[in-house]
Design a protein around this motif. Sequence first.
Motif, PDB file in Angstrom:
ATOM      1  N   ALA A 132       0.814  -1.213   0.000  1.00  0.00           N
ATOM      2  CA  ALA A 132       0.000   0.000   0.000  1.00  0.00           C
ATOM      3  C   ALA A 132       0.852   1.269   0.000  1.00  0.00           C
ATOM      4  CB  ALA A 132      -0.939   0.003   1.204  1.00  0.00           C
ATOM      5  N   VAL A 133       1.976   1.249   0.728  1.00  0.00           N
ATOM      6  CA  VAL A 133       2.740   2.490   0.894  1.00  0.00           C
ATOM      7  C   VAL A 133       4.189   2.332   0.433  1.00  0.00           C
ATOM      8  CG1 VAL A 133       1.283   3.477   2.694  1.00  0.00           C
ATOM      9  CG2 VAL A 133       3.092   1.911   3.343  1.00  0.00           C
ATOM     10  N   ILE A 134       4.385   1.606  -0.638  1.00  0.00           N
ATOM     11  CA  ILE A 134       5.721   1.399  -1.207  1.00  0.00           C
ATOM     12  C   ILE A 134       6.377   2.721  -1.597  1.00  0.00           C
ATOM     13  CG2 ILE A 134       6.815   0.629  -3.363  1.00  0.00           C
ATOM     14  CD1 ILE A 134       5.248  -2.008  -3.043  1.00  0.00           C
ATOM     15  N   ILE A 135       5.600   3.626  -2.161  1.00  0.00           N
ATOM     16  CA  ILE A 135       6.157   4.915  -2.592  1.00  0.00           C
ATOM     17  C   ILE A 135       6.584   5.736  -1.383  1.00  0.00           C
ATOM     18  CG2 ILE A 135       5.598   7.124  -3.696  1.00  0.00           C
ATOM     19  CD1 ILE A 135       3.807   5.476  -5.627  1.00  0.00           C
ATOM     20  N   GLU A 136       5.705   5.816  -0.370  1.00  0.00           N
ATOM     21  CA  GLU A 136       6.031   6.588   0.829  1.00  0.00           C
ATOM     22  C   GLU A 136       7.275   6.035   1.527  1.00  0.00           C
ATOM     23  OE1 GLU A 136       1.437   6.330   0.948  1.00  0.00           O
ATOM     24  OE2 GLU A 136       3.087   5.394  -0.159  1.00  0.00           O
ATOM     25  N   GLU A 138       9.793   4.835   0.112  1.00  0.00           N
ATOM     26  CA  GLU A 138      10.947   5.073  -0.772  1.00  0.00           C
ATOM     27  C   GLU A 138      11.615   3.757  -1.178  1.00  0.00           C
ATOM     28  OE1 GLU A 138      13.457   7.936   1.186  1.00  0.00           O
ATOM     29  OE2 GLU A 138      11.972   9.547   0.963  1.00  0.00           O
ATOM     30  N   PHE A 139      10.783   2.800  -1.575  1.00  0.00           N
ATOM     31  CA  PHE A 139      11.268   1.489  -2.004  1.00  0.00           C
ATOM     32  C   PHE A 139      11.498   1.413  -3.515  1.00  0.00           C
ATOM     33  CE2 PHE A 139      10.130  -1.933   1.364  1.00  0.00           C
ATOM     34  CZ  PHE A 139      10.788  -1.200   2.339  1.00  0.00           C
ATOM     35  N   LYS A 140      11.310   2.485  -4.234  1.00  0.00           N
ATOM     36  CA  LYS A 140      11.387   2.449  -5.697  1.00  0.00           C
ATOM     37  C   LYS A 140      12.685   1.828  -6.195  1.00  0.00           C
ATOM     38  CE  LYS A 140      10.715   5.309  -9.807  1.00  0.00           C
ATOM     39  NZ  LYS A 140      10.360   6.653 -10.333  1.00  0.00           N
ATOM     40  N   HIS A 144      12.091  -2.715 -10.926  1.00  0.00           N
ATOM     41  CA  HIS A 144      12.273  -2.231 -12.295  1.00  0.00           C
ATOM     42  C   HIS A 144      11.136  -1.290 -12.696  1.00  0.00           C
ATOM     43  CE1 HIS A 144      14.647  -6.025 -12.256  1.00  0.00           C
ATOM     44  NE2 HIS A 144      15.454  -5.328 -13.032  1.00  0.00           N
ATOM     45  N   GLU A 145       9.929  -1.571 -12.192  1.00  0.00           N
ATOM     46  CA  GLU A 145       8.770  -0.744 -12.526  1.00  0.00           C
ATOM     47  C   GLU A 145       7.850  -0.634 -11.315  1.00  0.00           C
ATOM     48  OE1 GLU A 145       6.471  -1.717 -15.963  1.00  0.00           O
ATOM     49  OE2 GLU A 145       8.227  -2.158 -17.217  1.00  0.00           O
ATOM     50  N   ILE A 146       7.044   0.432 -11.312  1.00  0.00           N
ATOM     51  CA  ILE A 146       5.951   0.571 -10.353  1.00  0.00           C
ATOM     52  C   ILE A 146       4.658   0.749 -11.133  1.00  0.00           C
ATOM     53  CG2 ILE A 146       4.898   2.024  -8.570  1.00  0.00           C
ATOM     54  CD1 ILE A 146       7.636   2.652  -7.516  1.00  0.00           C
ATOM     55  N   TRP A 147       3.668  -0.065 -10.797  1.00  0.00           N
ATOM     56  CA  TRP A 147       2.319   0.079 -11.363  1.00  0.00           C
ATOM     57  C   TRP A 147       1.402   0.584 -10.263  1.00  0.00           C
ATOM     58  CZ3 TRP A 147       1.008  -4.958 -14.581  1.00  0.00           C
ATOM     59  CH2 TRP A 147       1.970  -5.106 -15.605  1.00  0.00           C
ATOM     60  N   SER A 148       0.552   1.542 -10.591  1.00  0.00           N
ATOM     61  CA  SER A 148      -0.413   2.040  -9.613  1.00  0.00           C
ATOM     62  C   SER A 148      -1.826   1.645 -10.030  1.00  0.00           C
ATOM     63  CB  SER A 148      -0.308   3.562  -9.461  1.00  0.00           C
ATOM     64  OG  SER A 148      -0.612   4.215 -10.674  1.00  0.00           O
ATOM     65  N   VAL A 149      -2.619   1.277  -9.036  1.00  0.00           N
ATOM     66  CA  VAL A 149      -4.035   0.942  -9.243  1.00  0.00           C
ATOM     67  C   VAL A 149      -4.848   2.050  -8.585  1.00  0.00           C
ATOM     68  CG1 VAL A 149      -5.851  -0.758  -8.880  1.00  0.00           C
ATOM     69  CG2 VAL A 149      -3.484  -1.504  -9.201  1.00  0.00           C
ATOM     70  N   ASN A 150      -5.687   2.700  -9.372  1.00  0.00           N
ATOM     71  CA  ASN A 150      -6.353   3.919  -8.914  1.00  0.00           C
ATOM     72  C   ASN A 150      -7.870   3.772  -8.908  1.00  0.00           C
ATOM     73  OD1 ASN A 150      -3.688   5.269  -9.078  1.00  0.00           O
ATOM     74  ND2 ASN A 150      -4.002   5.021 -11.272  1.00  0.00           N
ATOM     75  N   LEU A 151      -8.500   4.482  -7.979  1.00  0.00           N
ATOM     76  CA  LEU A 151      -9.953   4.420  -7.830  1.00  0.00           C
ATOM     77  C   LEU A 151     -10.425   5.714  -7.167  1.00  0.00           C
ATOM     78  CD1 LEU A 151     -12.347   2.320  -8.153  1.00  0.00           C
ATOM     79  CD2 LEU A 151     -12.067   1.880  -5.713  1.00  0.00           C
TER      80      LEU A 151
END
Length: 227
Positions: A132-136, A138-140, A144-151
Motif C-alpha cells: 500500500a505504501v511502497i512509494i512513501e 521510498e522502495f522504488k 524495475h517498474e511501479i504500477w499504480s491501481v487507482n480508484l
Amino acid sequence: MYKIAVVGGIASGKSTLVKYLGSYRYITNLNLDEMGHRVLREPSVTKELENSFGTSIFYGSRDSDPELERANFRSGKRIVNRRALGKIVFADKTKFAVLNKIMWPQIAIFQNIALAQIEQSRVASIAIIEGAVIIEAEFKKYYHEIWSVNLPKAVAVERLLKRNPDLTKADAENRINSQISDEERIKYSNYSIDSSRGIEENKRIIDEKLKEFYDNGILKSLERKSH
C-alpha cells in the motif's frame, strides 16, 4: 528476475489484479502488507512501537478484547492489537509516518530475502510485489517498474465500508486519507490502471502488457498455472 511493485490505496482493487497477475505460470507474488504482520512480532519492533504509541496497542491493555487476548497470550509474548494501532495511526498522518519509519526497514529486509530466494530457485521470471505504501517508504530503488491501481475516493470508501462493516464512514475516510493521493502515486509510476473500468477490462489490459513482456524476453512464457 524482473521486479514490479503494484501500489494503490486501501480498497483500490490492487489485490484482485495482483492475484490475476499471479495466475501466470512464471509470475510470483509477494505481499508486503502480510510481511508487515510478521514484522509486528519482532521484539525490536514491538519495543519501538511501545515507545512511540504506548501500551494500549497491545492485547492485555485496558482496551483489548479479552477473548482475543486469551487466544494470543498462550505463547507468553506481547502481541500488537492491529485494530488498536490502526485507530491511532490512521487518524494522524504524523503518527502514520512514525509507524512507517519503524516498520519499513525491517520489511525491506524480509522482502529482499524472499526475492533472493525466488531468484535463486528460478521459478519465476517476474516478481509482483504488492504494497500500500511502497512509494512513501521510498522502495522504488528495489524494482524495475511501479504500477499504480487507482480508484475515486468515494468508491474506495464505499468498498472499504462494505468489506469492514464495523468501520464508521469517518474511520474509512481517515484510513484512505492517511495515504498519498492517486495523483501522487501516478507521478512515481511507470504504468497506471483505472480500477473503476472493471476487472474484465483490466484483465484484458494486463494480458496485453504481459504479451509485451513476453515479446521482449522479460516473461518466459504466457502459460497459465493449472488449478
